[in-house]
Design a protein around this motif. Structure first.
Motif, mmCIF file in Angstrom:
data_model
loop_
_atom_site.group_PDB
_atom_site.id
_atom_site.type_symbol
_atom_site.label_atom_id
_atom_site.label_comp_id
_atom_site.label_asym_id
_atom_site.label_seq_id
_atom_site.Cartn_x
_atom_site.Cartn_y
_atom_site.Cartn_z
ATOM 1 N N SER A 142 58.173 108.728 33.562
ATOM 2 C CA SER A 142 59.114 109.354 32.639
ATOM 3 C C SER A 142 58.916 108.767 31.253
ATOM 4 C CB SER A 142 60.561 109.126 33.101
ATOM 5 O OG SER A 142 61.476 109.600 32.135
ATOM 6 N N GLY A 144 61.497 108.860 29.085
ATOM 7 C CA GLY A 144 62.839 108.669 28.550
ATOM 8 C C GLY A 144 62.986 107.402 27.743
ATOM 9 N N ASP A 194 65.998 111.084 29.163
ATOM 10 C CA ASP A 194 65.235 111.688 30.246
ATOM 11 C C ASP A 194 64.967 110.653 31.334
ATOM 12 O OD1 ASP A 194 65.165 113.835 28.548
ATOM 13 O OD2 ASP A 194 62.990 113.825 28.258
ATOM 14 N N HIS A 216 64.130 105.546 33.591
ATOM 15 C CA HIS A 216 63.662 106.153 32.345
ATOM 16 C C HIS A 216 62.194 105.842 32.077
ATOM 17 C CE1 HIS A 216 67.841 107.070 31.580
ATOM 18 N NE2 HIS A 216 68.153 105.793 31.686
ATOM 19 N N ARG A 237 64.258 115.328 38.349
ATOM 20 C CA ARG A 237 64.051 114.979 36.942
ATOM 21 C C ARG A 237 65.223 115.494 36.118
ATOM 22 N NH1 ARG A 237 59.473 112.809 35.292
ATOM 23 N NH2 ARG A 237 57.776 112.638 36.809
ATOM 24 N N ARG A 239 67.154 115.678 32.146
ATOM 25 C CA ARG A 239 66.908 115.662 30.712
ATOM 26 C C ARG A 239 68.108 115.052 29.990
ATOM 27 N NH1 ARG A 239 61.627 115.904 29.896
ATOM 28 N NH2 ARG A 239 60.646 117.689 30.937
ATOM 29 N N GLN A 240 67.842 114.469 28.849
ATOM 30 C CA GLN A 240 68.910 113.888 28.047
ATOM 31 C C GLN A 240 69.986 114.944 27.771
ATOM 32 O OE1 GLN A 240 68.176 112.793 23.810
ATOM 33 N NE2 GLN A 240 68.819 110.730 24.441
#
Length: 279
Positions: A142, A144, A194, A216, A237, A239-240
């Motif tokens: 990821s 993130g 994320d 993350h 998964r 997402r922000q």
């Protein structure tokens, strides 16, 4: 004329034979931004050709573009050393001054420390801890960690990261490993960045209640405690800004709130430093 020509030839020969001046190789640097303080998080770029990076001897994963993330525990020492080993064998180091912080310490000299847990707690707790440890060992892919983190919920901060109680006879309780945001049960919680879900409790844990954990990437992960419900599954998964659950008071909680904790490897970080001012 012959003498002048001979002199010119000698001069030209001297120029031709002059040794070239040595050019000093450029010194690469480790660049970083963020908060180098206890509980802080930094994002950095390793020098080109770095084949190994570490902070105080702990290996740090470097992305293909040279970017990396690292954090400093609540009780981190005043200095940390970043060390990059390059492909040609050179070692580049940078010493960071890790700023100390003041913590909210409550002294309760007449209150004894929480008594030893009962047999039921002793039976249930080990498998819960094993699941948490296993989740943190997951290395999900990821990006993130590259993002500016956002608050998963906004509201009144009821307990700060790093706060601690000192009980009778000077016995210290464990410091608070996250930040608590008081909100009503059912308030939507969103992903701060994320990531990949690495733990979604199928029943309330003894302390954490309904526990959700998101990786993350690069060793950075979030945990969300006391949820009234969890809306995502392990391996999913996110997402922000995506809804992931709701505020509750499951587990050991005196009222509805979200406990959000953030870790890089074994270092416990202050989510307020990662997310910034609450808006």
């Amino acid at each position: 004329m012959k003498a002048l020509a001979a002199a010119m030839l000698v001069g030209m020969a001297g120029i031709a034979c002059a040794a070239p001046q040595a050019v000093a190789p450029s010194v690469p640097a480790i660049r970083w931004t963020g908060t180098a303080s206890q509980g802080g998080l930094i994002l950095g770029t390793a020098p080109a050709g770095t084949r190994m990076l570490s902070v105080d001897g702990v290996p740090v994963t470097v992305a293909p573009d040279g970017r990396f993330v690292a954090g400093f525990d609540r009780d981190a020492r005043p200095q940390a050393t970043l060390s990059a080993t390059l492909g040609d064998g050179r070692v580049v180091t940078e010493t960071l001054a890790v700023a100390p912080r003041g913590w909210s310490i409550s002294r309760l000299p007449t209150l004894p420390k929480i008594p030893v847990p009962d047999a039921e707690f002793a039976r249930l707790r080990p498998p819960e801890l094993a699941r948490i440890v296993a989740a943190r060992a997951v290395n999900a892919a990821s990006d993130g960690w590259r993002q500016r983190f956002a608050w998963p919920v906004t509201g009144r901060i009821s307990t700060l990261f790093g706060s601690q109680r000192i009980y009778a006879n000077g016995e210290a309780g464990s410091y608070h490993s996250g930040v608590d945001v008081a909100r009503a049960t059912g308030t939507i919680v969103t992903a701060p960045a994320d990531g990949v879900v690495i733990l979604a409790a199928d029943h309330p844990f003894t302390l954490e209640g309904n526990l959700l954990m998101i990786d993350h990437g690069m060793g950075l992960n979030s945990a969300f405690l006391h949820l009234s419900r969890i809306d995502v599954r392990v391996g999913e998964r996110v997402r922000q800004g995506q809804p992931i659950g709701a505020v509750g008071r499951t587990g050991r909680a005196t009222g509805p709130h979200l406990h959000w904790s953030l870790r890089w490897r074994d270092a416990k970080l202050d989510p307020m430093l990662a997310a910034g001012e609450m808006r």
